[in-house]
Scaffold this active site. Structure first.
Site, PDB file in Angstrom:
ATOM      1  N   THR A   1       0.825  -1.204   0.000  1.00  0.00           N
ATOM      2  CA  THR A   1       0.000   0.000   0.000  1.00  0.00           C
ATOM      3  C   THR A   1       0.863   1.260   0.000  1.00  0.00           C
ATOM      4  O   THR A   1       0.740   2.113  -0.877  1.00  0.00           O
ATOM      5  CB  THR A   1      -0.874   0.009   1.277  1.00  0.00           C
ATOM      6  OG1 THR A   1      -1.439  -1.283   1.415  1.00  0.00           O
ATOM      7  CG2 THR A   1      -1.974   1.028   1.175  1.00  0.00           C
ATOM      8  N   VAL A   2       1.749   1.372   0.990  1.00  0.00           N
ATOM      9  CA  VAL A   2       2.530   2.604   1.119  1.00  0.00           C
ATOM     10  C   VAL A   2       3.516   2.743  -0.041  1.00  0.00           C
ATOM     11  O   VAL A   2       3.666   3.822  -0.625  1.00  0.00           O
ATOM     12  CB  VAL A   2       3.266   2.653   2.475  1.00  0.00           C
ATOM     13  CG1 VAL A   2       4.109   3.915   2.575  1.00  0.00           C
ATOM     14  CG2 VAL A   2       2.256   2.610   3.619  1.00  0.00           C
TER      15      VAL A   2
ATOM     16  N   GLY B   1     -11.616  -4.095   6.744  1.00  0.00           N
ATOM     17  CA  GLY B   1     -10.183  -3.953   6.514  1.00  0.00           C
ATOM     18  C   GLY B   1      -9.516  -2.970   7.460  1.00  0.00           C
ATOM     19  O   GLY B   1      -8.350  -2.630   7.288  1.00  0.00           O
TER      20      GLY B   1
ATOM     21  N   GLU C   1       9.612   9.840   9.643  1.00  0.00           N
ATOM     22  CA  GLU C   1       8.381  10.587   9.951  1.00  0.00           C
ATOM     23  C   GLU C   1       7.131   9.724   9.826  1.00  0.00           C
ATOM     24  O   GLU C   1       6.195   9.846  10.626  1.00  0.00           O
ATOM     25  CB  GLU C   1       8.278  11.789   9.006  1.00  0.00           C
ATOM     26  CG  GLU C   1       7.087  12.692   9.213  1.00  0.00           C
ATOM     27  CD  GLU C   1       7.141  13.419  10.544  1.00  0.00           C
ATOM     28  OE1 GLU C   1       6.457  12.969  11.477  1.00  0.00           O
ATOM     29  OE2 GLU C   1       7.871  14.423  10.670  1.00  0.00           O
TER      30      GLU C   1
ATOM     31  N   LYS D   1       4.882   3.164  18.925  1.00  0.00           N
ATOM     32  CA  LYS D   1       4.874   4.572  18.521  1.00  0.00           C
ATOM     33  C   LYS D   1       5.222   5.480  19.703  1.00  0.00           C
ATOM     34  O   LYS D   1       5.939   6.468  19.549  1.00  0.00           O
ATOM     35  CB  LYS D   1       3.520   4.931  17.926  1.00  0.00           C
ATOM     36  CG  LYS D   1       3.315   4.234  16.579  1.00  0.00           C
ATOM     37  CD  LYS D   1       1.858   4.189  16.181  1.00  0.00           C
ATOM     38  CE  LYS D   1       1.691   3.560  14.804  1.00  0.00           C
ATOM     39  NZ  LYS D   1       0.263   3.260  14.522  1.00  0.00           N
TER      40      LYS D   1
ATOM     41  N   VAL E   1       5.202   7.159  12.766  1.00  0.00           N
ATOM     42  CA  VAL E   1       4.227   7.507  13.800  1.00  0.00           C
ATOM     43  C   VAL E   1       3.169   8.426  13.198  1.00  0.00           C
ATOM     44  O   VAL E   1       3.491   9.422  12.557  1.00  0.00           O
ATOM     45  CB  VAL E   1       4.888   8.241  14.989  1.00  0.00           C
ATOM     46  CG1 VAL E   1       3.850   8.560  16.056  1.00  0.00           C
ATOM     47  CG2 VAL E   1       6.019   7.426  15.570  1.00  0.00           C
TER      48      VAL E   1
ATOM     49  N   ILE F   1       0.628  12.891   9.825  1.00  0.00           N
ATOM     50  CA  ILE F   1       0.880  14.043  10.698  1.00  0.00           C
ATOM     51  C   ILE F   1       2.387  14.215  10.876  1.00  0.00           C
ATOM     52  O   ILE F   1       3.044  13.284  11.343  1.00  0.00           O
ATOM     53  CB  ILE F   1       0.250  13.854  12.096  1.00  0.00           C
ATOM     54  CG1 ILE F   1      -1.206  13.402  11.993  1.00  0.00           C
ATOM     55  CG2 ILE F   1       0.379  15.123  12.932  1.00  0.00           C
ATOM     56  CD1 ILE F   1      -1.815  13.004  13.345  1.00  0.00           C
TER      57      ILE F   1
END
Lengths: 428, 428
Positions: free
Chosen positions: B13-14, B187, B129, B205, B132, B136
């Site tokens: 996905t990422v 999901g 970055e 995190k 977490v 954001i």
């Protein structure tokens, strides 16, 4: 290691906070930057004035050029405010190769491009995190956090005074004039509140945020501005009944390559995160094509929050000094500015009309919207205590500004429309 | 200008989002960094698999070392997940002088110190970055935005799955097991949801946020963890009645030089900004000595939000490459870690007891608190349908954990206390 010497222009609220943090957190600053940071000289208006912090009298001067021309000073921290003098000093300092940290939104909104160009020419840093939304690191967020994204919308509650007033009006059902007076007594509003309540302060901040978010040079004149002095407690009450809070929002929008920037009182749906930002707090809502919805919330002003941002910038300048890269990480707008036309600016609208209370009026009113292709989300009519008038509240779907102007013009010429009592942009 | 070549480990996905952004925003990336950025090689598990984006088959490899050992690759973007293999690859890449961008919270929470030490030794950047709170930019905010301040508290809703479940339970009065099942079908939760619902993901995190916020090396074992699988709809209903929402909060606190870090379901006062963070959204609330209250809100996961953060880090690495300063702006914890003892950890508590419904019980209960010097904010007793039991809800003032343990131990030995039904930390 050799200390970095700072010249501080201004020892008011924020300046005092800067001294407190630099002295109080010295060990942390050394650990983070590798260098001691020393406030070596301070510009004040009156050397003899009593102060809430102890500062060696040798450091004080009433002549800014003592500092600007001092070859030992590496960085100028400008927290004196004002525009023309501050600009002279900034340009003078850059000319001499000094780096700048400033909290001055007025200066950056009006002369930012010129100052940043001079900084680029001289290889100097100019950082101004504290100029928008005090303690919220929103400038870093826009420039670095979202460097990979394309921002399409920025909505900000960026003026604490007006947010305090609107919050009080909403929570207590109070009138604008009464709350303003109270805010003045509490020190939340100035004796001449024009810059805050007419939206000019927010417009300056939106100039800066628009420039950073859209990577174009936004000018203050590009911002359409309306303040809160016309907001009535009735408007707020009607908004609440329909599920909205009135907030003074700065809104910067981009569609393809065209942008629009405005400041106006806005009906914000209660479920939207901006609707519950209350009191003197600030918040900036950012929508990016890839990231989607984000919001950054915190104190918008105050000695210590603003000083936090100033000193965070100072830390960045000192790190750059130690890496020898000052002026090389600067944000440079690289896109051409194109402003949206009235035909391209679209929003929902809340309109409150006083109309004649007789048969067929609602049909006439809705017909005007239809004629200008403005479609309606909801219409609320009810007779009013002030017979023979009725009140009609209309919320439109997204309608472009040119059409809305025509609708309002036509209302003004109609006998059955006694008054266009209020019109608000609607968001959320 | 010579393009910067990126090796991408993982095309899930990422990874897919990273390819989309790097290709779709190429012109913006060049304008910002001065260099084209090219995804030159991609590690996949199965080269023959069909994909939602078109990628030249020459770029795909099933062997990570093809990429790690490729001298043309400047930066490794690691979005494959997992711990031990990812660690091997990261150390292998650093050994060869490659910079790293990773979204891997598990890796950074468990082996972050070792990886960052290797990066420092080799003069390489390691940025994370995206590890977490997805979209954001909270890591930049803690490291740079608040570099001048001393953070005393970080509270985070940093796991979208559990926040989705708790939000649904709260809004619909639904039971945990039912909502979990629905989340799995949509999901939002994995088929084995342990890591999310038992708080382990949030703990990783918080390890990273605690390290950055307090500038000490927090280890995963330092985090006390409790998940949401024991949260009942009755607890949520009781909370609501008293003005609280149940949220899974990661809480990192510092007092003087001692810290504590925990993850647990928490009763958050409805007026607190964290209470209205709903669904899969994440938010991190940061309290600094100087800045006061701030909160950062946005999507915690998802293809494009997470990819935004990954590519923002990539932009930072490329800027550093062009300035020749990689590895020189790294965050290094410089404080010694000292964990709070149970006597030093204090919070308000919400306790729900089932007790015998007879005279004098409430006095006995409150006496136990008094004996251990725990003072009470409110006590609510009412008889229950399940006679002869009564329910007592107690909210304490700040009480230290050692005392609370003793109170609970004593309740367990008392005949009139039939059950300690629930205990929650209280915030806001």
């Amino acid at each position: 290691m050799k200390p970095i010497k700072v010249g501080l222009l201004g020892l008011g609220t924020v300046g005092t906070g800067v001294v407190r943090i630099v002295e109080g957190h010295q060990q942390d600053l050394v650990s983070q930057t590798g260098s001691p940071i020393e406030i070596a000289q301070i510009l004040v208006q009156d050397k003899s004035k009593a102060r809430s912090i102890s500062v060696s009298p040798d450091k004080l001067t009433e002549n800014p050029w003592d500092i600007i021309e001092n070859p030992d000073i590496d960085v100028i921290v400008e927290v004196m405010g004002g525009i023309e003098l501050a600009k002279q000093y900034m340009l003078g300092a850059l000319e001499r190769g000094k780096h700048i940290v400033t909290a001055n939104k007025d200066l950056m909104a009006v002369h930012g491009a010129e100052i940043l160009a001079k900084a680029a020419e001289k290889g100097c840093d100019v950082l101004y995190e504290a100029s928008v939304a005090g303690g919220i690191p929103i400038i870093r967020t826009l420039v670095e956090g979202f460097s990979s994204d394309r921002i399409t919308k920025i909505m900000g509650i960026v003026n604490g005074t007006t947010n305090y007033i609107l919050t009080k009006m909403s929570q207590e059902g109070a009138a604008y004039a009464d709350v303003l007076k109270e805010a003045q007594q509490l020190g939340y509003a100035e004796s001449d509140p024009t810059s805050d309540v007419e939206g000019f302060d927010a417009a300056r901040k939106m100039t800066i945020l628009g420039t950073l978010g859209f990577r174009v040079n936004v000018a203050l004149d590009d911002v359409e501005v309306k303040g809160i002095s016309g907001v009535t407690k009735e408007d707020i009450a009607y908004g609440k009944r329909l599920g909205y809070e009135v907030k003074l929002l700065g809104i910067a929008e981009r569609q393809d390559d065209s942008i629009s920037i405005s400041v106006q009182p806005t009906m914000v749906k209660q479920s939207h995160p901006l609707a519950s930002v209350n009191g003197v707090f600030n918040a900036v809502y950012v929508y990016g094509e890839a990231v989607g919805e984000t919001m950054f919330y915190g104190p918008g002003a105050g000695e210590m929050p603003t000083a936090t941002s100033v000193v965070a910038d100072l830390v960045a300048v000192v790190r750059n000094l130690n890496l020898g890269i000052n002026g090389r990480r600067a944000f440079v707008p690289y896109k051409e500015k194109k402003l949206k036309t009235d035909e391209q600016i679209a929003s929902k609208n809340f309109i409150l009309l006083h109309v004649a209370d007789k048969a067929g009026v609602l049909a006439q009113i809705t017909q005007v919207f239809a004629a200008h292709e403005v479609s309606l989300e909801s219409v609320l009519q009810h007779p009013n205590a002030m017979n023979p008038l009725a009140e009609i509240i209309i919320i439109t779907h997204d309608a472009n500004k040119a059409s809305m102007k025509k609708v309002l013009q036509q209302f003004e010429s109609m006998d059955v429309v006694h008054a266009i009592k209020s019109i608000y942009r609607v968001e959320g």
